[in-house]
Design a protein around this motif. Structure first.
Motif, PDB file in Angstrom:
ATOM      1  N   ARG A 187       0.819  -1.205   0.000  1.00 32.49           N
ATOM      2  CA  ARG A 187       0.000   0.000   0.000  1.00 32.49           C
ATOM      3  C   ARG A 187       0.860   1.264   0.000  1.00 32.49           C
ATOM      4  NH1 ARG A 187      -3.847  -0.150   4.899  1.00 32.49           N
ATOM      5  NH2 ARG A 187      -2.694  -2.059   5.230  1.00 32.49           N
ATOM      6  N   LEU A 217       3.555   1.794  -1.617  1.00 36.08           N
ATOM      7  CA  LEU A 217       4.317   2.031  -2.841  1.00 36.08           C
ATOM      8  C   LEU A 217       3.583   2.948  -3.806  1.00 36.08           C
ATOM      9  CD1 LEU A 217       5.674  -1.572  -3.372  1.00 36.08           C
ATOM     10  CD2 LEU A 217       6.951   0.436  -2.644  1.00 36.08           C
ATOM     11  N   ASP A 218       3.924   4.218  -3.759  1.00 38.78           N
ATOM     12  CA  ASP A 218       3.403   5.114  -4.783  1.00 38.78           C
ATOM     13  C   ASP A 218       4.608   5.638  -5.563  1.00 38.78           C
ATOM     14  OD1 ASP A 218       4.639   6.836  -3.127  1.00 38.78           O
ATOM     15  OD2 ASP A 218       2.867   7.981  -2.583  1.00 38.78           O
ATOM     16  N   ARG A 219       4.351   6.532  -6.507  1.00 37.45           N
ATOM     17  CA  ARG A 219       5.418   6.980  -7.389  1.00 37.45           C
ATOM     18  C   ARG A 219       6.568   7.634  -6.620  1.00 37.45           C
ATOM     19  NH1 ARG A 219       6.185  11.539 -10.736  1.00 37.45           N
ATOM     20  NH2 ARG A 219       4.584  12.462  -9.428  1.00 37.45           N
ATOM     21  N   ASN A 220       6.216   8.532  -5.693  1.00 30.75           N
ATOM     22  CA  ASN A 220       7.271   9.216  -4.935  1.00 30.75           C
ATOM     23  C   ASN A 220       8.119   8.242  -4.127  1.00 30.75           C
ATOM     24  OD1 ASN A 220       6.343  11.584  -5.921  1.00 30.75           O
ATOM     25  ND2 ASN A 220       5.281  12.225  -4.040  1.00 30.75           N
ATOM     26  N   THR A 221       7.446   7.236  -3.579  1.00 35.68           N
ATOM     27  CA  THR A 221       8.184   6.256  -2.786  1.00 35.68           C
ATOM     28  C   THR A 221       9.166   5.503  -3.669  1.00 35.68           C
ATOM     29  OG1 THR A 221       6.198   6.041  -1.462  1.00 35.68           O
ATOM     30  CG2 THR A 221       7.898   4.389  -1.117  1.00 35.68           C
ATOM     31  N   TYR A 222       8.707   5.109  -4.855  1.00 34.66           N
ATOM     32  CA  TYR A 222       9.612   4.424  -5.788  1.00 34.66           C
ATOM     33  C   TYR A 222      10.826   5.296  -6.098  1.00 34.66           C
ATOM     34  CZ  TYR A 222       6.599   0.467  -6.952  1.00 34.66           C
ATOM     35  OH  TYR A 222       5.886  -0.690  -6.900  1.00 34.66           O
ATOM     36  N   ARG A 241       6.449   5.151   5.477  1.00 30.25           N
ATOM     37  CA  ARG A 241       5.456   5.435   4.443  1.00 30.25           C
ATOM     38  C   ARG A 241       4.232   4.527   4.632  1.00 30.25           C
ATOM     39  NH1 ARG A 241       2.496   7.879   2.264  1.00 30.25           N
ATOM     40  NH2 ARG A 241       1.758   7.493   0.170  1.00 30.25           N
ATOM     41  N   ALA A 246       0.508   5.718   5.578  1.00 29.36           N
ATOM     42  CA  ALA A 246      -0.575   5.473   4.629  1.00 29.36           C
ATOM     43  C   ALA A 246      -1.709   4.670   5.257  1.00 29.36           C
ATOM     44  CB  ALA A 246      -0.029   4.739   3.404  1.00 29.36           C
ATOM     45  N   GLU A 291       1.267  14.042   0.397  1.00 35.20           N
ATOM     46  CA  GLU A 291       1.732  12.671   0.548  1.00 35.20           C
ATOM     47  C   GLU A 291       0.595  11.674   0.489  1.00 35.20           C
ATOM     48  OE1 GLU A 291       5.837  13.241   2.935  1.00 35.20           O
ATOM     49  OE2 GLU A 291       4.312  11.942   3.758  1.00 35.20           O
ATOM     50  N   GLU A 292      -0.535  12.109   1.033  1.00 34.40           N
ATOM     51  CA  GLU A 292      -1.662  11.194   1.012  1.00 34.40           C
ATOM     52  C   GLU A 292      -2.223  11.037  -0.378  1.00 34.40           C
ATOM     53  OE1 GLU A 292      -4.392  12.646   3.766  1.00 34.40           O
ATOM     54  OE2 GLU A 292      -3.596  11.455   5.418  1.00 34.40           O
ATOM     55  N   ALA A 309      -0.684  11.443  -3.101  1.00 36.19           N
ATOM     56  CA  ALA A 309       0.264  10.912  -4.075  1.00 36.19           C
ATOM     57  C   ALA A 309       0.055   9.427  -4.327  1.00 36.19           C
ATOM     58  CB  ALA A 309       1.689  11.149  -3.599  1.00 36.19           C
TER      59      ALA A 309
END
Ligand SMILES: Nc1ncnc2c1ncn2[C@@H]1O[C@H](COP(=O)(O)OP(=O)(O)OP(=O)(O)O)[C@@H](O)[C@H]1O
Ligand SMILES: [Mg+2]
Lengths: 267, 386
Positions: B8, B10-15, B225, B229, B383-384, B386
């Motif tokens: 959950r 893993l979004d673009r910014n985290t990658y 993260r 989330a 952040e949320e 994203a």
């Protein structure tokens, strides 16, 4: 010997008698007193709310209305007196979180929503269900929960603002959001402190209608200064003054009560 | 359950952040192993320096998790960092074996010096790496648990909580200074030789330690993260914004604070454990109250309530510190740091990253919602969303 024995037995006896009387009520306050540094905010206050009842509480500033809600919700511990919920649950021994989990929800006098959360998340947080830290860590919002949130957003007319940060809502909208959070908790008893403060006349009428709708399935205690709003609610009224009940009855009856006129309405 | 929990996050910014950290973690050590004549060669001292910063960044991240998201301003996080460091230091001491000055196969030199005949019980097990690895998270976690249990249950908040966290780290500072505590007193633990059997000074070992630091930071970022989330993370923010309101909807706030505080302390412990083998020493100075305050400044500079902020803040401030203290103005560094903190508080309350994110968000992309107004709101929403 006997005298000492009697003294020791007296409080237990009183609690038992209290419990007996509390049996069929949803909320039962008896002889509740609270003082702050010697100032008595509540003096031997007694109040009984039946299941399914809606009650309006009025009274001048400083009468102890908010303090009464603080006692019921566990924020303030009474110096003496009994507070029972659903007949036999002693609320004076519980903390805020457990009282909330019992099914008592509260809307504050000063609207308090989570400002840096979106409207949606505010409702999601209040939604009945998981409460423990590990449960929330792994919780996934279910379809049923999503549907319920949408439903509540419709009721409080904030569906189109669900992505807004609560900080950006108007005062009236925050009041409604807080009522929505209250609904999401699915409480048996709602304590609503001055819900229409700062609302326009139209909003006030809508709020009265909303609360009447809620009261069809739940018990509601509403504190309000706005007389036309109280009239709209059309329920039994309790007048508080200096920490105890001054008068109780229909709005017309209490309005005609000379003591009430003197301390409250007359001014 | 755990995998879903992580996925959950893993979004673009985290990658992007994870990718960057891993790329740096692999590339820099490899370049340091090249021939010095190679144009892209990275000298070993740079690896040591940046490796240290990565550990600081993980410490900053752990501070941000409790401060930026839950409103717990801990001024004692260096204590958890130092405890993790000591646990690693104890393992490294036992790795020295008979190669110490006094050539005692079991006792570290300082114990022989103190005329001790046997190893104190709390040094048992530290000859095994796995045992030390457990202690690196268990000891800071346990201290945080005990401290938090009492502090949060009695609802100590705000500045009072900050003060007792300072007192905690100061008490540990005094305790670890004592020789009879059995942690090397004032000199601490040093003269390490090997780690897992590899020479701790060897460029390849340093490269691996550097990579491990980058990896730990990436893992810390991912865990934070995922926590943020989750619904748990929403409750944390609710506690930060309106603690008593959160109780009235039925959340037992002390439990949330305890869980996040312990998690954060464990992260700080890991940071300390990677820091020690890279700088080659751990001494009681690491418990100094000023260290904890510095970590808070990194977070404030980078932007609390964002996860990238503390990493950027720790790197920026520490690069600044290294640059500054190597010049002739070295003795003024503390004034600069203080001024920086005041300036950030006054002019950039959201920190560097927070300000940038808010600016990006404020750009008119959609007409529906007004841009976030209050300080950390924007970053959280960013952040949320994203
Ligand atoms: N925490 C506290 N410490 C000291 N005094 C308090 C505290 N809470 C309430 N009081 C006092 O108790 C009295 C009752 O206050 P309370 O807020 O219950 O009144 P109220 O009926 O809700 O009034 P209002 O209509 O203005 O909201 C007031 O005189 C108030 O100043
Ligand atoms: Mg009030």
């Amino acid at each position: 010997m006997t005298a000492i024995h009697d003294q020791a037995a007296a409080p237990a006896e009183r609690v038992r008698a209290s419990r007996e009387k509390a049996k069929n009520s949803l909320l039962y306050l008896d002889g509740v007193s609270v003082s702050f540094d010697g100032f008595k905010a509540l003096r031997s206050l007694s109040l009984v709310i039946e299941p399914g009842e809606m009650r309006a509480i009025i009274g001048p500033n400083g009468a102890g209305k908010t303090t009464m809600m603080d006692v019921i919700t566990g924020k303030t511990k009474p110096d003496e007196g009994d507070v029972f919920f659903a007949g036999d649950t002693d609320l004076t021994r519980m903390d805020e979180a457990s009282i909330a989990s019992l099914g008592i929800g509260r809307k504050f006098q000063k609207p308090t929503v989570f400002e840096s959360h979106t409207v949606w998340n505010n409702i999601d947080l209040a939604l009945a269900g998981v409460r423990g830290p590990f449960a929330t860590l792994f919780h996934r919002t279910s379809l049923r929960e999503t549907a319920r949130i949408e439903e509540i957003l419709d009721v409080i007319r904030l569906a189109d603002k669900k992505e807004w940060l609560a900080a950006n809502l108007s005062h009236g909208q925050k009041q409604w959001l807080e009522i929505g959070m209250l609904l999401a908790q699915e409480p048996q008893l709602l304590l609503v402190d001055e819900p229409v403060a700062g609302m326009t006349d139209a909003e006030t009428r809508e709020t009265a209608a909303l609360l009447r709708e809620i009261a069809k399935t739940k018990s509601v205690v509403v504190v309000e200064h706005d007389m036309s709003f109280v009239r709209d609610l059309d329920v039994k009224v309790t007048v508080l003054h200096q920490g105890s009940v001054l008068s109780e009855g229909t709005l017309d009856a209490v309005s005609a009560d000379p003591t009430v006129i003197e301390v409250y309405l007359g001014r | 359950m755990i995998t879903a929990f992580i996925f959950r996050a893993l979004d673009r910014n985290t990658y992007i952040v994870l990718g960057l950290l891993l790329a740096v973690g692999i590339l820099l050590p490899l370049l340091s192993l090249t021939d010095p004549s190679f144009p892209l060669h990275v000298p070993t001292y740079v690896i040591a320096l940046i490796g240290k910063y990565l550990c600081y960044a993980l410490l900053a991240l752990s501070v941000d998790l409790v401060w930026g998201y839950c409103g717990i301003l801990s001024l004692g996080h260096a204590a958890f960092f130092a405890l993790g460091g000591y646990a690693m230091g104890m393992y490294l001491m036992r790795q020295i074996g008979a190669r110490g000055v006094y050539a005692n196969p079991v006792l570290p030199d300082f114990m022989v010096f103190l005329n001790w005949n046997e190893l104190p019980w709390f040094w048992y097990g530290f000859d095994h790496f796995w045992f030390a690895a457990i202690m690196i998270v268990a000891v800071p976690g346990l201290l945080a648990f005990i401290f938090g249990w009492f502090a949060f249950r009695s609802r100590v908040t705000g500045v009072y909580l900050s003060i007792i966290t300072q007192a905690m780290t100061y008490a540990l500072l005094l305790a670890f200074f004592r020789n009879d505590m059995g942690f090397g007193g004032n000199n601490g633990l040093t003269d390490f030789k090997d780690i897992l059997g590899f020479n701790i000074q060897a460029p390849a070992t340093r490269g691996v330690l550097f990579f491990a630091s980058a990896l730990a930071l990436a893992a810390g970022f991912l865990i934070c993260r995922a926590v943020i989330a989750s619904k748990f993370g929403k409750v944390l923010i609710a506690v930060r914004d309106a603690e008593s309101r959160t109780r009235f909807i039925g959340y037992r706030v002390e439990g949330y604070k305890l869980v996040v505080f312990v998690l954060s302390a464990m992260m700080a412990g890991v940071a300390g454990s990677l820091y020690v083998p890279q700088i080659g020493i751990i001494n009681p100075g690491e418990f100094a109250p000023a260290n904890s305050i510095e970590a808070v400044i990194w977070v404030a500079v980078g932007g609390r309530g964002t996860l990238i902020g503390p990493i950027v803040g720790a790197l920026l401030v520490n690069f600044g510190k290294t640059w500054f203290t190597s010049g002739m103005l070295a003795e003024y560094w503390l004034f600069v740091l203080g001024a920086l903190f005041v300036a950030v508080t006054l002019f950039l309350p959201k920190g560097v990253v927070g300000t940038l994110l808010a600016r990006a968000k404020a750009r008119p992309t959609s007409t529906s919602a007004p841009a976030a107004v209050s300080p950390i709101d924007a970053t959280i929403a960013a952040e949320e969303g994203a």
